[in-house]
Design a protein around this motif. Structure first.
Motif, mmCIF file in Angstrom:
data_model
loop_
_atom_site.group_PDB
_atom_site.id
_atom_site.type_symbol
_atom_site.label_atom_id
_atom_site.label_comp_id
_atom_site.label_asym_id
_atom_site.label_seq_id
_atom_site.Cartn_x
_atom_site.Cartn_y
_atom_site.Cartn_z
ATOM 1 N N THR A 130 30.675 40.031 45.907
ATOM 2 C CA THR A 130 29.614 40.081 44.918
ATOM 3 C C THR A 130 28.305 39.698 45.584
ATOM 4 N N ASP B 61 22.782 37.893 41.213
ATOM 5 C CA ASP B 61 22.254 38.871 40.257
ATOM 6 C C ASP B 61 20.751 39.071 40.386
ATOM 7 N N ARG C 52 30.730 43.598 41.424
ATOM 8 C CA ARG C 52 31.935 42.806 41.725
ATOM 9 C C ARG C 52 33.064 43.759 42.117
ATOM 10 N N GLN D 159 36.597 48.254 41.168
ATOM 11 C CA GLN D 159 35.336 47.745 40.614
ATOM 12 C C GLN D 159 35.661 46.896 39.403
ATOM 13 N N ASP D 160 35.598 45.576 39.547
ATOM 14 C CA ASP D 160 35.920 44.669 38.442
ATOM 15 C C ASP D 160 34.833 44.647 37.386
ATOM 16 N N ALA D 161 33.598 44.675 37.830
ATOM 17 C CA ALA D 161 32.429 44.578 36.959
ATOM 18 C C ALA D 161 31.236 45.019 37.803
ATOM 19 N N PRO D 162 30.057 45.163 37.205
ATOM 20 C CA PRO D 162 28.898 45.506 38.024
ATOM 21 C C PRO D 162 28.711 44.495 39.158
ATOM 22 N N SER E 209 29.419 47.992 45.343
ATOM 23 C CA SER E 209 30.280 48.986 44.704
ATOM 24 C C SER E 209 31.431 49.319 45.634
#
Length: 262
Positions: free
Chosen positions: A194, A197, A242, A237-240, A204
Motif C-alpha cells: 500500500t 493516501d 491495496r 486488489q483488496d481495495a484502492p 495496483s
C-alpha cells in the motif's frame, strides 16, 4: 578514510526523524552502511548524542571479504563472473562484499536495537529481517521467508512500485509526487502493498506486477535466506491502493551467495 563509504544522507535523515521514531517505537533498518557500517553507526550515534537521545544502535558486519580473499582463493573459490563465467584471476581488488541476508538484522532487533545499519545486504533482507524477528520465524520457514523476499522486492526501489516503473503511466494519478510503498507483512508470509493516501501514485496489480518483473531472470529468485518461487505468486486488489500478495512458495537457501567486487 576507512570510516567513510556510507550514505551520509541517511545520517541527515536520522537527525530529522530519530526523536519521532523513538517516541513512537518505530524501528529503523537501513543498508546505508555501504562499505563502512561501523562508521555509519558511529555517525548516527553522534547525531543521537547531539539531540540528547539514547537509541540502541546496531551495525551488521561480515560482508567484507577483502581480508579473506587469499584464504578463499586457496580454498578454490574462483569468483567467476555471473554473466561471463570468467574467473577473477589475480586482478587487483579494491572492494569485495558478499550479499548477506536478513538474520543478522533479526538478531540485532531481538537484542533490542532501535536502529540497525547494514552493509552489503540484499535489498529484500531489509524486509526479511524485521519480519522474521517480529513474527518469530525459523530459518527453515521457507514459504514465509519467500513471501517476505517478494514483499521486499516490490518495495526495494521505492516509488517504482507506486507507478514509477509502470508502462501505462496514464493510469497513475499525480505521478509527479508518488508515495513510497509500504509492505504489511503477516505471519504466514503473505503481505499487502500500500502507500500513504495523501500522496500520489498508484498501487495496483499492474504496478506491483511491473516491479515484480524488475531485475528478475527466471522463476527461482535466489536470496541468501531462501529461494523464492516467483511462479507461485498470486496478486489480488483488496481495495484502492491495496494489493495482497499470497501463495508464495520457498525452497531451501542456496549454498553460495553473490559477491560484489570492484
Amino acid at each position: 578514510d576507512p570510516q567513510a563509504g556510507y550514505a551520509r544522507t541517511f545520517v541527515t535523515q536520522m537527525e530529522q526523524v530519530m526523536g519521532t521514531c523513538l517516541d513512537r517505537g518505530i524501528k529503523v533498518v537501513s543498508n546505508a552502511g555501504g562499505l563502512s557500517p561501523r562508521g555509519c553507526a558511529a555517525a548516527v550515534q553522534e547525531v543521537a548524542d547531539k539531540l540528547g537521545l539514547a537509541p540502541v544502535i546496531a551495525y551488521i558486519e561480515g560482508d567484507d571479504l577483502v581480508p579473506r580473499l587469499d584464504e578463499l582463493r586457496a580454498a578454490g573459490v574462483d569468483f567467476a563472473n555471473l554473466d561471463t563465467g570468467v574467473a577473477l584471476g589475480d586482478q587487483e581488488i579494491l572492494t569485495a562484499n558478499a550479499y548477506v541476508g536478513g538474520w543478522g538484522v533479526a538478531e540485532a532487533l531481538g537484542a533490542g536495537a532501535d536502529i540497525v545499519v547494514t552493509g552489503r545486504t540484499t535489498d529484500a533482507a531489509l524486509v526479511v529481517g524485521p519480519a522474521a524477528w517480529h513474527h518469530g520465524w525459523q530459518r527453515d520457514d521457507w514459504d514465509r521467508l519467500a513471501g517476505a523476499v517478494v514483499a521486499g522486492h516490490v518495495i526495494e526501489c521505492g516509488a517504482q512500485a507506486t507507478g514509477g516503473n509502470y508502462s501505462f503511466f496514464q493510469e497513475v494519478p499525480d505521478l509527479t509526487h508518488p508515495g513510497f510503498p509500504i509492505a504489511e507483512v503477516f505471519d504466514d508470509g503473505s503481505s499487502v502493498i500500500t502507500k500513504h493516501d495523501s500522496h500520489g501514485g498508484l498501487v495496483s496489480v499492474g504496478t506491483v506486477t511491473a516491479q515484480l518483473l524488475y531485475e528478475i531472470g527466471g522463476p527461482r529468485y535466489l536470496n541468501p535466506d531462501v529461494v523464492a518461487r516467483f511462479d507461485t505468486i498470486e496478486l489480488s486488489q483488496d481495495a484502492p491502493n491495496r494489493v495482497r500478495i499470497t501463495g508464495v512458495r520457498g525452497e531451501p537457501a542456496p549454498s553460495t551467495t553473490k559477491v560484489c567486487i570492484n
